[in-house]
Design a protein around this motif. Structure first.
Motif, short mmCIF file in Angstrom:
data_model
loop_
_atom_site.label_atom_id
_atom_site.label_comp_id
_atom_site.label_asym_id
_atom_site.label_seq_id
_atom_site.Cartn_x
_atom_site.Cartn_y
_atom_site.Cartn_z
N SER A 98 -6.35 4.22 -2.26
CA SER A 98 -6.39 5.60 -2.74
C SER A 98 -7.05 5.69 -4.11
N GLY A 134 0.74 -0.29 -10.57
CA GLY A 134 -0.06 0.07 -9.41
C GLY A 134 -1.54 -0.16 -9.67
N PHE A 189 -5.24 1.17 -7.94
CA PHE A 189 -5.83 2.13 -6.99
C PHE A 189 -7.35 1.97 -7.04
N PRO A 227 -7.20 7.03 -8.12
CA PRO A 227 -6.16 7.05 -9.13
C PRO A 227 -5.37 8.36 -9.20
N SER A 258 -3.44 -0.04 -3.53
CA SER A 258 -3.89 0.97 -2.59
C SER A 258 -5.38 1.26 -2.70
N ALA A 310 1.95 9.00 -5.45
CA ALA A 310 2.73 7.83 -5.08
C ALA A 310 3.79 7.53 -6.14
N SER A 318 0.85 -1.19 0.00
CA SER A 318 0.00 0.00 0.00
C SER A 318 0.89 1.25 0.00
N SER A 319 0.33 2.33 -0.52
CA SER A 319 1.12 3.58 -0.56
C SER A 319 1.48 4.05 0.84
N GLY A 338 -2.88 8.40 -6.73
CA GLY A 338 -1.80 7.51 -7.15
C GLY A 338 -0.70 8.23 -7.90
#
Length: 307
Positions: A78, A100, A102, A80, A76, A86, A14-15, A83
């Motif tokens: 979160s 990734g 999201f 996008p 994550s 991140a 995760s971020s 993201g």
């Protein structure tokens, strides 16, 4: 040919485990998703500081010097657009992370299967429990953990508890139900019967494969340790289980209930995994720590919390 990750050590993270997003997370947990997203947008050009798992991830990626052996994917809750921060933080810190997922608040662990992940690290307890319940290797990081960053720059050191982490909790069930004497007798009588795999067995498998390759790469090596409350004669079944799996570890500590923290301080791991909160609380004052919420000890804790 389609791209495949089947021959890689895949770590989904995760971020918040990778970067220090604690301030932003407090806004997220307050329940105002729009305020959280607005704060992340305001900070798109502000690189995030390293989080608790950052040193481990940086070292793992260093194994890719002469071949692509490790894949790290940000996974994550979160949105996008958040993201973007991140990924920009990855670029700022020179982390070669290209993939990734999201999900904007939805539990993300379902994507662990198509990623073929050997580990999921997250600070979200519900996501970690969901991943473990679904059969994926996972641990909840403690963002406030100490780190061994800067130590052993050319070696990755990872320490594992045994029962309910590398092994199943079958022996721990007997200990919890019948006490120490029965546990010792049972383990002595079954010393040649391998324990069933625990949730982090896939990670140990992947690390051991990498370890044999990394031994040829002087720039980064891997060292593993088993740090367990078992003691003789119950130690034998643990070692014989690893032998049956054809896996070698570098150090084994059979502590018979001693506090694990001082021993971890000597081993200096980049990360430690344990299933019991009390051991995690001791360990996190020493190094980055992950709680593997698996097994009978966590069932008991969940029931007590619910009541």
């Amino acid at each position: 040919m389609p791209v495949s990750l089947t021959d890689k050590l895949v770590v989904a993270i995760s971020s918040r485990a990778l970067f220090d997003f604690e301030e932003e997370n407090r806004v997220f947990e307050a329940g105002d998703l729009r305020a959280y997203e607005a704060l992340q947008r305001e900070r798109l050009k502000v690189p995030a500081r390293p989080g608790v798992a950052f040193p481990l991830i940086r070292k793992l990626l260093a194994l890719n010097t002469d071949a692509h052996r490790v894949e790290v994917v940000i996974l994550s809750r979160s949105d996008p657009i958040s993201g973007l921060r991140a990924f920009s933080s990855c670029r700022e810190h020179q982390l070669e992370i290209q993939r990734g997922v999201f999900t904007r608040g939805r539990p993300p662990y379902g994507y662990l299967k198509p990623l073929n992940a050997s580990l999921f690290l997250s600070a979200n307890q519900d996501d970690v429990r969901g991943a473990l319940d679904a059969g994926f290797p996972a641990a909840r990081v403690f963002p406030e953990s100490a780190t061994m960053a800067g130590r052993n720059a050319h070696e990755i050191r990872i320490a594992f508890d045994g029962d309910a982490v590398l092994f199943s909790d079958e022996a721990e069930v007997i200990f919890q139900r019948d006490g120490l004497e029965t546990f010792i007798s049972h383990e002595r009588d079954n010393r040649e019967l391998p324990l069933a795999p625990g949730p982090l067995r896939p990670l140990l498998d992947a690390l051991y494969r990498l370890q044999k390759l990394a031994d040829r790469n002087a720039q980064m090596r891997i060292r593993t340790a088993l740090v367990t409350a078992r003691s003789a004669p119950a130690h034998e079944r643990a070692i014989r289980t690893l032998m049956a799996w054809d896996i070698e570890i570098d150090e084994a500590m059979f502590l018979g209930g001693l506090d694990k923290g001082p021993f971890l301080r000597e081993f200096e791991p980049d990360f430690f995994f344990d299933d019991q909160i009390r051991h995690c609380e001791s360990a996190r004052t020493v190094t980055a720590t992950g709680h593997v919420a698996n097994g009978v000890a966590n069932v008991a804790n969940s029931a007590a919390h619910a009541s």
